[in-house]
Design an enzyme around this catalytic site. Structure first.
Site, short mmCIF file in Angstrom:
data_model
loop_
_atom_site.label_atom_id
_atom_site.label_comp_id
_atom_site.label_asym_id
_atom_site.label_seq_id
_atom_site.Cartn_x
_atom_site.Cartn_y
_atom_site.Cartn_z
N GLU A 93 -14.41 9.77 -4.76
CA GLU A 93 -15.32 9.52 -3.53
C GLU A 93 -15.23 8.18 -3.30
O GLU A 93 -15.14 7.59 -1.91
CB GLU A 93 -16.75 10.14 -3.62
CG GLU A 93 -16.73 11.36 -3.50
CD GLU A 93 -17.79 12.23 -4.18
OE1 GLU A 93 -18.98 11.73 -4.42
OE2 GLU A 93 -17.72 13.61 -4.52
N LYS A 150 -24.75 11.31 -7.76
CA LYS A 150 -24.21 10.72 -6.44
C LYS A 150 -25.29 10.32 -5.51
O LYS A 150 -26.13 9.87 -6.51
CB LYS A 150 -23.40 11.93 -5.76
CG LYS A 150 -22.62 12.56 -6.70
CD LYS A 150 -21.50 13.44 -6.05
CE LYS A 150 -20.63 14.01 -7.03
NZ LYS A 150 -19.55 14.65 -6.46
N HIS A 190 -14.14 6.92 -9.10
CA HIS A 190 -14.58 8.27 -8.72
C HIS A 190 -13.82 8.70 -7.39
O HIS A 190 -13.66 7.76 -6.81
CB HIS A 190 -15.78 8.56 -8.59
CG HIS A 190 -16.42 9.88 -8.19
ND1 HIS A 190 -16.28 10.49 -6.96
CD2 HIS A 190 -16.97 10.75 -9.10
CE1 HIS A 190 -16.64 11.82 -7.28
NE2 HIS A 190 -17.18 12.09 -8.22
N GLY A 232 -16.91 19.51 -5.85
CA GLY A 232 -17.76 19.91 -4.92
C GLY A 232 -17.31 21.06 -4.31
O GLY A 232 -18.02 21.35 -3.09
N GLY A 266 -22.64 18.46 -8.86
CA GLY A 266 -23.72 19.52 -8.20
C GLY A 266 -24.48 20.15 -9.11
O GLY A 266 -25.66 20.37 -9.00
N ASN A 283 -23.40 13.32 -12.79
CA ASN A 283 -23.10 12.47 -11.74
C ASN A 283 -24.16 12.82 -10.67
O ASN A 283 -23.66 13.85 -9.84
CB ASN A 283 -21.61 12.18 -11.54
CG ASN A 283 -21.40 11.61 -10.02
OD1 ASN A 283 -22.31 10.75 -9.65
ND2 ASN A 283 -20.26 11.62 -9.62
N GLU A 312 -10.85 14.46 -13.12
CA GLU A 312 -11.29 15.21 -12.01
C GLU A 312 -10.41 15.57 -10.83
O GLU A 312 -10.19 14.63 -9.73
CB GLU A 312 -12.40 14.44 -11.47
CG GLU A 312 -13.61 14.06 -12.35
CD GLU A 312 -14.98 13.96 -11.73
OE1 GLU A 312 -16.02 14.50 -12.08
OE2 GLU A 312 -15.14 12.86 -11.00
N SER A 348 -16.64 20.82 -10.28
CA SER A 348 -17.33 22.23 -10.04
C SER A 348 -17.44 22.89 -11.41
O SER A 348 -17.32 24.14 -11.79
CB SER A 348 -16.21 23.37 -9.28
OG SER A 348 -16.36 22.81 -7.96
P1 PGA Z 1 -19.16 18.47 -8.79
O1 PGA Z 1 -18.88 16.96 -9.00
O2 PGA Z 1 -19.26 19.09 -10.25
O3 PGA Z 1 -20.09 18.96 -7.73
O4 PGA Z 1 -17.58 19.08 -8.39
C1 PGA Z 1 -18.21 16.25 -9.96
C2 PGA Z 1 -18.15 14.92 -9.83
O5 PGA Z 1 -17.82 14.36 -8.71
O6 PGA Z 1 -18.15 13.96 -10.60
#
Ligand code: PGA
Length: 251
Positions: free
Chosen positions: A98, A12, A96, A174, A236, A10, A168, A214
């Site tokens: 976010e 983003k 998601h 993140g 990330g 992803n 998640e 993460s």
């Molecule tokens: P992250 O994000 O691996 O940076 O924690 C995962 C995601 O938002 O799908």
């Protein structure tokens, strides 16, 4: 039955068209053929079409990070299923954290998006997960249960083969904090149990459930070794192709 694993990146609001092309070129050179994993990438809307040919050649399937629930119309700034499909998307991320927290998406809206995507023959990764407060309060299983049930409400059984769930935990996205393999496995087993009671044992057995939050090359192998974790949704650590490839090798 054995479920085919998925590794999804992803991106983003990262990676321009040029950066994405470079990423895919290096990925292709570093990738071994004949693997039994679905590799999915979720770039920005504007990157989808320009990289669609390269992605296909590299064995990568593309998806979009969002979709609007309406077929078309006066929704300035939004994007429809038909537009995404024409741009080369086969999948879409829905729900998601976010989108839920920064853009106010509710379970009802998420359910409409899931149904629009499936009706349009896009595959869906439905993202669910609790906040830190909810985990500390011990309500995490109930929160995720509601997100799964509401997100999949009125989804026909025959469409569920095109749905993947990504667990998640919000506190892990993140932040560099990952769920322990034990905690993640516990939640994945609980999600499979919810699907079992809501949609039937066969669907539950086939449903792929990804872990996200993460994931990196250090923690990936232990997470992916858990029986109910069928791969990962990586944010990330998917931006650098080398770290994505290391996570791929952990699968
Ligand atoms: P992250 O994000 O691996 O940076 O924690 C995962 C995601 O938002 O799908």
């Amino acid at each position: 039955m054995s479920r085919k694993q998925i590794l999804a990146g992803n991106w983003k609001m990262n990676q321009t068209i040029t950066e994405a092309r470079n990423w895919i070129r290096i990925y292709q050179a570093g990738q071994k053929k004949g693997f039994r994993t679905d590799v999915l990438l979720f770039p920005s809307f504007t990157t989808l079409y320009p990289v669609s040919k390269e992605a296909m050649k590299a064995g990568i399937t593309l998806g979009a990070q969002n979709i609007h629930e309406a077929e078309h119309g006066a929704f300035t700034g939004e994007i429809s299923a038909k537009m995404l499909i024409e741009a080369g998307a086969k999948w879409v991320l829905v729900g998601h954290s976010e989108r839920r927290t920064l853009f106010g998406e509710t379970d009802d809206r998420i359910n409409l998006k899931v149904r629009r995507a499936l009706f349009s023959e896009l595959r869906v990764i439905l993202c669910v997960g609790e906040t830190l407060e909810e985990r500390n309060a011990g309500t995490h299983q109930e929160v995720v249960r509601q997100q799964v049930i509401n997100g999949l409400q009125d989804v026909h059984k025959s469409d569920l083969a095109h749905v993947v769930i990504a667990y998640e935990p919000v506190w892990a996205i993140g932040t560099g904090k990952t769920a322990t393999p034990e905690d993640a496995q516990e939640m994945h087993a609980a999600i499979r149990q919810i699907i079992n009671s809501e949609k039937g044992g066969e669907i539950a057995e086939q449903m792929r459930i990804l872990y996200g939050g993460s994931v990196n090359k250090e923690n990936a192998a232990a997470l992916f070794a858990c029986p109910d974790i069928d791969g990962g949704l990586v944010g990330g650590a998917s931006l650098k192709v080398e770290s994505f490839l290391s996570i791929f090798r952990a699968l």
